[in-house]
Design a protein around this motif. Structure first.
Motif, PDB file in Angstrom:
ATOM      1  N   ALA A 139       0.821  -1.215   0.000  1.00  0.00           N
ATOM      2  CA  ALA A 139       0.000   0.000   0.000  1.00  0.00           C
ATOM      3  C   ALA A 139       0.849   1.257   0.000  1.00  0.00           C
ATOM      4  CB  ALA A 139      -0.928  -0.007   1.218  1.00  0.00           C
ATOM      5  N   SER A 140       1.980   1.232   0.704  1.00  0.00           N
ATOM      6  CA  SER A 140       2.828   2.425   0.778  1.00  0.00           C
ATOM      7  C   SER A 140       3.484   2.754  -0.559  1.00  0.00           C
ATOM      8  CB  SER A 140       3.911   2.226   1.845  1.00  0.00           C
ATOM      9  OG  SER A 140       4.801   1.183   1.467  1.00  0.00           O
TER      10      SER A 140
ATOM     11  N   PRO B 260      -5.018   0.663   0.855  1.00  0.00           N
ATOM     12  CA  PRO B 260      -5.077  -0.593   1.613  1.00  0.00           C
ATOM     13  C   PRO B 260      -5.968  -1.646   0.964  1.00  0.00           C
ATOM     14  CG  PRO B 260      -5.270   1.289   3.081  1.00  0.00           C
ATOM     15  CD  PRO B 260      -5.389   1.822   1.688  1.00  0.00           C
ATOM     16  N   GLU B 261      -7.102  -1.192   0.425  1.00  0.00           N
ATOM     17  CA  GLU B 261      -8.017  -2.125  -0.226  1.00  0.00           C
ATOM     18  C   GLU B 261      -7.372  -2.741  -1.462  1.00  0.00           C
ATOM     19  OE1 GLU B 261     -11.958  -1.685  -2.962  1.00  0.00           O
ATOM     20  OE2 GLU B 261     -11.987  -0.641  -1.030  1.00  0.00           O
ATOM     21  N   ARG B 262      -6.693  -1.923  -2.262  1.00  0.00           N
ATOM     22  CA  ARG B 262      -6.053  -2.439  -3.476  1.00  0.00           C
ATOM     23  C   ARG B 262      -4.898  -3.383  -3.133  1.00  0.00           C
ATOM     24  NH1 ARG B 262      -4.588   3.103  -5.278  1.00  0.00           N
ATOM     25  NH2 ARG B 262      -3.100   2.069  -6.667  1.00  0.00           N
TER      26      ARG B 262
ATOM     27  N   LEU C 206      -2.909  -9.032  -2.910  1.00  0.00           N
ATOM     28  CA  LEU C 206      -2.501 -10.250  -2.205  1.00  0.00           C
ATOM     29  C   LEU C 206      -3.501 -11.384  -2.407  1.00  0.00           C
ATOM     30  CD1 LEU C 206      -1.099  -9.084   1.240  1.00  0.00           C
ATOM     31  CD2 LEU C 206       0.138 -10.211  -0.600  1.00  0.00           C
ATOM     32  N   ALA C 207      -4.801 -11.048  -2.397  1.00  0.00           N
ATOM     33  CA  ALA C 207      -5.827 -12.073  -2.576  1.00  0.00           C
ATOM     34  C   ALA C 207      -5.704 -12.738  -3.941  1.00  0.00           C
ATOM     35  CB  ALA C 207      -7.214 -11.457  -2.414  1.00  0.00           C
ATOM     36  N   LEU C 208      -5.376 -11.958  -4.951  1.00  0.00           N
ATOM     37  CA  LEU C 208      -5.242 -12.490  -6.300  1.00  0.00           C
ATOM     38  C   LEU C 208      -4.070 -13.455  -6.405  1.00  0.00           C
ATOM     39  CD1 LEU C 208      -6.180 -12.572  -9.204  1.00  0.00           C
ATOM     40  CD2 LEU C 208      -4.888 -10.481  -9.649  1.00  0.00           C
ATOM     41  N   ILE C 209      -2.921 -13.062  -5.880  1.00  0.00           N
ATOM     42  CA  ILE C 209      -1.770 -13.948  -5.999  1.00  0.00           C
ATOM     43  C   ILE C 209      -1.902 -15.159  -5.067  1.00  0.00           C
ATOM     44  CG2 ILE C 209      -0.241 -12.102  -6.776  1.00  0.00           C
ATOM     45  CD1 ILE C 209       0.993 -12.035  -4.013  1.00  0.00           C
ATOM     46  N   ALA C 210      -2.618 -14.994  -3.944  1.00  0.00           N
ATOM     47  CA  ALA C 210      -2.864 -16.146  -3.073  1.00  0.00           C
ATOM     48  C   ALA C 210      -3.755 -17.164  -3.779  1.00  0.00           C
ATOM     49  CB  ALA C 210      -3.504 -15.702  -1.766  1.00  0.00           C
ATOM     50  N   GLY C 211      -4.729 -16.666  -4.543  1.00  0.00           N
ATOM     51  CA  GLY C 211      -5.587 -17.562  -5.320  1.00  0.00           C
ATOM     52  C   GLY C 211      -4.809 -18.313  -6.388  1.00  0.00           C
ATOM     53  N   VAL C 212      -3.895 -17.628  -7.034  1.00  0.00           N
ATOM     54  CA  VAL C 212      -3.047 -18.283  -8.039  1.00  0.00           C
ATOM     55  C   VAL C 212      -2.164 -19.335  -7.371  1.00  0.00           C
ATOM     56  CG1 VAL C 212      -1.174 -17.931  -9.695  1.00  0.00           C
ATOM     57  CG2 VAL C 212      -3.076 -16.308  -9.599  1.00  0.00           C
TER      58      VAL C 212
ATOM     59  N   LEU D 212      -4.724  -2.862 -10.312  1.00  0.00           N
ATOM     60  CA  LEU D 212      -4.703  -2.613  -8.873  1.00  0.00           C
ATOM     61  C   LEU D 212      -3.546  -1.700  -8.491  1.00  0.00           C
ATOM     62  CD1 LEU D 212      -5.486  -6.217  -7.601  1.00  0.00           C
ATOM     63  CD2 LEU D 212      -7.020  -4.243  -7.550  1.00  0.00           C
ATOM     64  N   VAL D 213      -2.439  -1.815  -9.214  1.00  0.00           N
ATOM     65  CA  VAL D 213      -1.272  -0.974  -8.947  1.00  0.00           C
ATOM     66  C   VAL D 213      -1.502   0.439  -9.467  1.00  0.00           C
ATOM     67  CG1 VAL D 213       1.191  -0.662  -9.388  1.00  0.00           C
ATOM     68  CG2 VAL D 213       0.280  -2.959  -8.973  1.00  0.00           C
ATOM     69  N   GLU D 214      -2.065   0.528 -10.655  1.00  0.00           N
ATOM     70  CA  GLU D 214      -2.210   1.827 -11.320  1.00  0.00           C
ATOM     71  C   GLU D 214      -3.490   2.550 -10.937  1.00  0.00           C
ATOM     72  OE1 GLU D 214      -1.960   0.621 -15.357  1.00  0.00           O
ATOM     73  OE2 GLU D 214       0.175   0.070 -15.243  1.00  0.00           O
ATOM     74  N   ASP D 215      -4.413   1.875 -10.236  1.00  0.00           N
ATOM     75  CA  ASP D 215      -5.677   2.467  -9.801  1.00  0.00           C
ATOM     76  C   ASP D 215      -6.486   2.973 -10.973  1.00  0.00           C
ATOM     77  OD1 ASP D 215      -7.640   3.197  -8.007  1.00  0.00           O
ATOM     78  OD2 ASP D 215      -6.792   5.167  -7.622  1.00  0.00           O
TER      79      ASP D 215
END
Length: 218
Positions: free
Chosen positions: A146-147, A155-157, A162-168, A199-202
């Motif tokens: 997030a920083s 924080p949400e992004r 993390l949720a996306l890569i955890a799913g992969v 998610l990175v670029e918003d």
């Protein structure tokens, strides 16, 4: 003249060998490595102190002496598993590509080694373990990600990232989906990076004329 028989000198009694002092740091490290592998394989509820002690070549009493309880051992093991957060630090512009390539580089299928994602998956059903996991993930991964982001809802992004890569990691590393395990690594990394970059670029989602409703058939 009677011959005199030479007498051999009596063997001297050697002093007893001194006990080798225990290397506390090495013992603690051996216990931690055993715990990491055990928790990754079976989760928090699926392994006991005796099993961890046996794999480390020590007694359960000694494990308690170093860590106090299984909960404290899990906390310390998770710190080691999440110690290297360098992948998520640095230039945000290349974050999606770096993470995608690292995820694809991980071996597909079941592994007996240390795997933070498998440790998380196998332990999350325990309420206390889940609480410890949330704190560790937020501290070691979510906040650093997030920083490095710009824009709103960082924080949400970061959590979605993390949720996306955890799913992969779940589908490719634990379940070993053939479509992901056998995919061309370069093409798979590129496709995953394309999913992570918004998610990175918003970048705002494209507006549609009518909201889509998803029915799961329940």
């Amino acid at each position: 003249m009677a011959s005199k028989t030479a007498k051999l000198p009596a063997p001297s009694s050697a002093p007893p060998l001194a006990k080798r002092p225990r290397n506390a740091a090495a013992t603690r490290e051996a216990i931690l490595q055993s715990a990491l592998i055990a928790f990754s394989r079976a989760g928090y509820d699926g392994v006991g102190l005796r099993e961890i002690a046996g794999e480390a070549g020590v007694t359960a009493i000694l494990v308690n002496r170093y860590f106090g309880s299984k909960e404290e051992m899990f906390v310390e093991a998770l710190k080691v598993a999440c110690a290297d957060a360098s992948l998520f630090e640095g230039d945000a512009a290349s974050l999606a590509d770096r993470v995608a390539q690292a995820m694809v580089a991980l071996p597909a299928g079941e592994s007996a080694g240390v795997d933070p994602f498998r440790l998380m998956l196998h332990s999350a059903s325990n309420p206390r373990a889940a609480e410890i996991l949330r704190e560790a993930l937020a501290d070691r991964f979510e906040r650093p990600i997030a920083s490095s982001l710009a824009g709103k809802d960082r924080p949400e992004r970061a959590a979605l990232f993390l949720a996306l890569i955890a799913g992969v990691a779940l589908m490719r590393g634990v379940i070993a989906s053939p479509s992901l395990a056998e995919a061309d690594p370069s093409a798979l990394a590129k496709r995953l990076a394309q999913m992570l970059k918004p998610l990175v670029e918003d970048k705002p989602a494209k507006k549609t004329d009518k909201p889509q409703q998803l029915s799961l058939g329940f």
